[in-house]
Enzyme design. Structure first.
Site, PDB file in Angstrom:
ATOM      1  N   SER A 106     -65.704 -51.410  -1.709  1.00 46.64           N
ATOM      2  CA  SER A 106     -64.581 -50.606  -2.205  1.00 46.64           C
ATOM      3  C   SER A 106     -64.599 -50.469  -3.730  1.00 46.64           C
ATOM      4  O   SER A 106     -65.177 -51.300  -4.440  1.00 46.64           O
ATOM      5  CB  SER A 106     -63.257 -51.227  -1.768  1.00 46.64           C
ATOM      6  OG  SER A 106     -63.224 -51.348  -0.367  1.00 46.64           O
TER       7      SER A 106
HETATM    8  N1  SAM Z   1     -64.142 -55.500   1.958  1.00 49.36           N
HETATM    9  C1  SAM Z   1     -65.463 -54.940   1.828  1.00 49.36           C
HETATM   10  C2  SAM Z   1     -66.165 -55.327   0.553  1.00 49.36           C
HETATM   11  O1  SAM Z   1     -65.551 -55.982  -0.299  1.00 49.36           O
HETATM   12  O2  SAM Z   1     -67.331 -54.968   0.433  1.00 49.36           O
HETATM   13  C3  SAM Z   1     -65.483 -53.438   1.962  1.00 49.36           C
HETATM   14  C4  SAM Z   1     -65.096 -53.004   3.288  1.00 49.36           C
HETATM   15  S1  SAM Z   1     -65.720 -51.486   3.860  1.00 49.36           S
HETATM   16  C5  SAM Z   1     -64.724 -50.352   2.986  1.00 49.36           C
HETATM   17  C6  SAM Z   1     -65.024 -51.594   5.494  1.00 49.36           C
HETATM   18  C7  SAM Z   1     -65.667 -52.655   6.347  1.00 49.36           C
HETATM   19  O3  SAM Z   1     -64.877 -52.806   7.523  1.00 49.36           O
HETATM   20  C8  SAM Z   1     -67.051 -52.250   6.825  1.00 49.36           C
HETATM   21  O4  SAM Z   1     -67.963 -53.251   6.512  1.00 49.36           O
HETATM   22  C9  SAM Z   1     -66.886 -52.079   8.312  1.00 49.36           C
HETATM   23  O5  SAM Z   1     -68.013 -52.385   9.067  1.00 49.36           O
HETATM   24  C10 SAM Z   1     -65.747 -53.040   8.600  1.00 49.36           C
HETATM   25  N2  SAM Z   1     -65.019 -52.768   9.859  1.00 49.36           N
HETATM   26  C11 SAM Z   1     -64.713 -51.578  10.427  1.00 49.36           C
HETATM   27  N3  SAM Z   1     -64.039 -51.764  11.569  1.00 49.36           N
HETATM   28  C12 SAM Z   1     -63.898 -53.107  11.723  1.00 49.36           C
HETATM   29  C13 SAM Z   1     -63.304 -53.923  12.731  1.00 49.36           C
HETATM   30  N4  SAM Z   1     -62.706 -53.402  13.804  1.00 49.36           N
HETATM   31  N5  SAM Z   1     -63.365 -55.264  12.579  1.00 49.36           N
HETATM   32  C14 SAM Z   1     -63.958 -55.826  11.503  1.00 49.36           C
HETATM   33  N6  SAM Z   1     -64.566 -55.102  10.525  1.00 49.36           N
HETATM   34  C15 SAM Z   1     -64.535 -53.758  10.626  1.00 49.36           C
END
Ligand code: SAM
Length: 256
Positions: A106
């Protein structure tokens, strides 16, 4: 006599290689510390960019400035260790960056405001949904007692886990799974942060939030503008929802 000469020769060769190795060690140490200084300056500049964005969006955030503890945490975490090698030069730009598997780390401003809105304290236990690169979890870990983080894409979760170990973040626990259902065994949480956009607020996450706890979550359609919501669970269990500002996140995926 010949043996003595050979001994001296061996000794001087050994001394030569020893001083060469010592010289190389010193110059690699100097290089590492000058690189670290360079990244520290970049982080300071990134903080200024975040502060400018906070100022420009103050009418949404209801504040002109973030908690200094949050800014200090962001100034501490080496964001360049959480990005892919091909984007390392952009690690301290105030932008999201691709981390593979169609996901992103992000934007630093978003990490900063989401962290700030949770009003965390040192004894808190926080649940993060969407470990991704691990950057947000690392920022949280500087501020609270314990961070639990769930990632649905196994290779991303495993890479993040390895990073935490290499960088010495010992208060972060991760698991691979669908964060929609939260982490019942570790509940309740003082705060929950969802870093992917949900179509609605997952019931399990509300259940796993302590009375008085806060959850920050982007809610809205896939790849459209969503609303960042701050939800406070009142001591009597009632929910208070504040709409903070429009955002754009990758979707919360899974079978739910
Ligand atoms: N917090 C992260 C960082 O600091 O790099 C960035 C997050 S990225 C915008 C969103 C993340 O949420 C992705 O890695 C994605 O795979 C994960 N994601 C999506 N759906 C999810 C779910 N149902 N459970 C857990 N993780 C999930």
């Amino acid at each position: 006599m010949k043996a003595m000469t050979l001994q001296k020769w061996i000794l001087s060769i050994s001394l030569f290689f020893l001083s060469l190795a010592f010289g190389l060690f010193i110059s690699s140490q100097t290089l590492a510390s000058s690189m670290e200084e360079r990244y520290m300056k970049k982080r300071q500049h990134m903080i200024q960019l975040i502060e400018q964005d906070v100022h420009q969006t103050s009418q949404y955030l209801d504040t002109e400035a973030l908690d200094t503890k949050v800014l200090k945490a962001i100034a501490t975490v080496p964001r360049h260790k959480f990005v892919t090698p091909d984007t390392i030069e952009q690690a301290y730009h105030n932008n999201p960056l691709p981390i593979g598997y169609g996901q992103t780390i992000s934007q630093p401003y978003i990490v900063a405001i989401m962290t700030d809105l949770l009003k965390l304290t040192a004894n808190d236990t926080v649940l993060e949904i969407g470990t991704g690169s691990g950057y947000q979890a690392a920022v949280l870990s500087e501020l609270v007692h314990r961070v639990y983080s769930i990632e649905i894409i196994a290779p991303l979760g495993e890479q993040a886990e390895l990073r935490f170990r290499e960088l010495g973040y010992t208060n972060i626990t991760t698991k691979i799974g669908d964060g929609y259902y939260g982490w019942q065994e570790q509940a309740p949480f003082d705060a929950i942060i969802v870093t992917a956009a949900a179509s609605h607020i997952p019931h399990a996450l509300i259940e796993q939030l302590k009375p008085g706890g806060k959850m920050i979550i982007p809610v809205g359609g896939n790849f459209t503008t969503q609303q960042l919501l701050l939800i406070t669970k009142q001591p009597d269990g009632q929910l208070q929802t504040q709409q903070i500002l429009p955002v754009r996140f990758v979707p919360l995926t899974g079978e739910h």
